[in-house]
Design an enzyme around this catalytic site. Sequence first.
Site, PDB file in Angstrom:
ATOM      1  N   ASP A   8       0.847  -1.187   0.000  1.00  0.00           N
ATOM      2  CA  ASP A   8       0.000   0.000   0.000  1.00  0.00           C
ATOM      3  C   ASP A   8       0.886   1.241   0.000  1.00  0.00           C
ATOM      4  O   ASP A   8       1.995   1.220   0.543  1.00  0.00           O
ATOM      5  CB  ASP A   8      -0.889  -0.024   1.260  1.00  0.00           C
ATOM      6  N   ASN A  58      -9.863  -3.958  -7.191  1.00  0.00           N
ATOM      7  CA  ASN A  58      -9.076  -2.909  -7.858  1.00  0.00           C
ATOM      8  C   ASN A  58      -9.630  -2.538  -9.245  1.00  0.00           C
ATOM      9  O   ASN A  58      -9.262  -1.500  -9.800  1.00  0.00           O
ATOM     10  CB  ASN A  58      -7.596  -3.315  -7.984  1.00  0.00           C
TER      11      ASN A  58
HETATM   12  C1  FPP Z   1      -1.378  -0.039  -3.523  1.00  0.00           C
HETATM   13  O1  FPP Z   1      -0.987   1.303  -3.538  1.00  0.00           O
HETATM   14  C2  FPP Z   1      -0.770  -0.745  -4.639  1.00  0.00           C
HETATM   15  C3  FPP Z   1      -1.454  -1.464  -5.579  1.00  0.00           C
HETATM   16  C4  FPP Z   1      -2.908  -1.653  -5.571  1.00  0.00           C
HETATM   17  C5  FPP Z   1      -0.756  -2.097  -6.708  1.00  0.00           C
HETATM   18  C6  FPP Z   1       0.422  -2.948  -6.352  1.00  0.00           C
HETATM   19  C7  FPP Z   1       1.250  -3.114  -7.541  1.00  0.00           C
HETATM   20  C8  FPP Z   1       2.596  -3.021  -7.614  1.00  0.00           C
HETATM   21  C9  FPP Z   1       3.466  -2.835  -6.442  1.00  0.00           C
HETATM   22  C10 FPP Z   1       3.269  -3.088  -8.926  1.00  0.00           C
HETATM   23  C11 FPP Z   1       3.093  -4.368  -9.644  1.00  0.00           C
HETATM   24  C12 FPP Z   1       3.952  -5.440  -9.163  1.00  0.00           C
HETATM   25  C13 FPP Z   1       4.224  -6.569  -9.861  1.00  0.00           C
HETATM   26  C14 FPP Z   1       5.072  -7.623  -9.224  1.00  0.00           C
HETATM   27  C15 FPP Z   1       3.729  -6.796 -11.236  1.00  0.00           C
HETATM   28  P1  FPP Z   1      -2.085   2.412  -3.798  1.00  0.00           P
HETATM   29  O2  FPP Z   1      -2.110   2.686  -5.254  1.00  0.00           O
HETATM   30  O3  FPP Z   1      -3.394   1.978  -3.222  1.00  0.00           O
HETATM   31  O4  FPP Z   1      -1.488   3.614  -2.997  1.00  0.00           O
HETATM   32  P2  FPP Z   1      -2.270   4.798  -2.272  1.00  0.00           P
HETATM   33  O5  FPP Z   1      -3.188   4.181  -1.240  1.00  0.00           O
HETATM   34  O6  FPP Z   1      -1.170   5.595  -1.652  1.00  0.00           O
HETATM   35  O7  FPP Z   1      -3.023   5.540  -3.342  1.00  0.00           O
END
Ligand code: FPP
Length: 225
Positions: A8, A56
């Site tokens: 996150d 998502n």
């Molecule tokens: C959460 O941060 C992150 C995600 C929902 C996506 C996770 C994906 C990756 C780390 C990249 C892909 C990895 C691979 C191995 C293909 P958020 O976007 O919810 O952050 P925020 O809450 O600060 O907006």
Amino acid sequence: MHLGLIMDGNGRWAKKRGLPRAAGHIEGMKACKRVILGARNLCVYFVSFYVFSTENWKRPAQEVSYLMSLLAKKLPGETDWYKENNVRIRVRGNVDGLPEEARNAVKNTVEATSGCNGITAVLCVNYGGQDEISRAVNRFIEKNPGKKITVADIEANLDCPDIPAPDMIARSAGELRLSNFMLWDSAYAELLSIDKLWPDWDQEEVQTCLDALAGRTRKFGGLAQ
Ligand code: FPP
């Protein structure tokens, strides 16, 4: 030892720097590699990453399509890195529900790294704990129509039944939620929230998880030994 990670804070990481959210996801992907190596150095044998949840899809189309393109376009370019570092990639989630290119990329990476045995990194994509349980129940019903289902039956029909339940589930960016992650096998997982945003994670945070775990008394519903 199995560590489950709820990644996150990619968006917040980017926002703090005045960058687009995509930049946070790219850095998040780099953090995954640092964490995989860190976990391997610290003898963690399984690490599961919550890459994309069944919820998502509600994000703006542009962000969904960017995250899918990371799987479709970036993952194939990383396969050699996984092989060089003896990292086996597994997948958990409803892979059939992914766009074709992303689905093929994930399947190819799993296949290409199937001989690696230094550490297993499980990518949870189009993953939801509730969805996984309902798919497990349906798999069972298809094979055993009319039969009552047991706890062991559900366990045997999860996406990766051979992988042990996580010992610890840790979440970055200081949040305190499971968000539909590993609902079945989190039953006795130790939980940890670490303030650092996901793109800033490396081996140090894996060590923090292991230190926290070492300080917990796990009783699994019984009495302390
Ligand atoms: C959460 O941060 C992150 C995600 C929902 C996506 C996770 C994906 C990756 C780390 C990249 C892909 C990895 C691979 C191995 C293909 P958020 O976007 O919810 O952050 P925020 O809450 O600060 O907006």
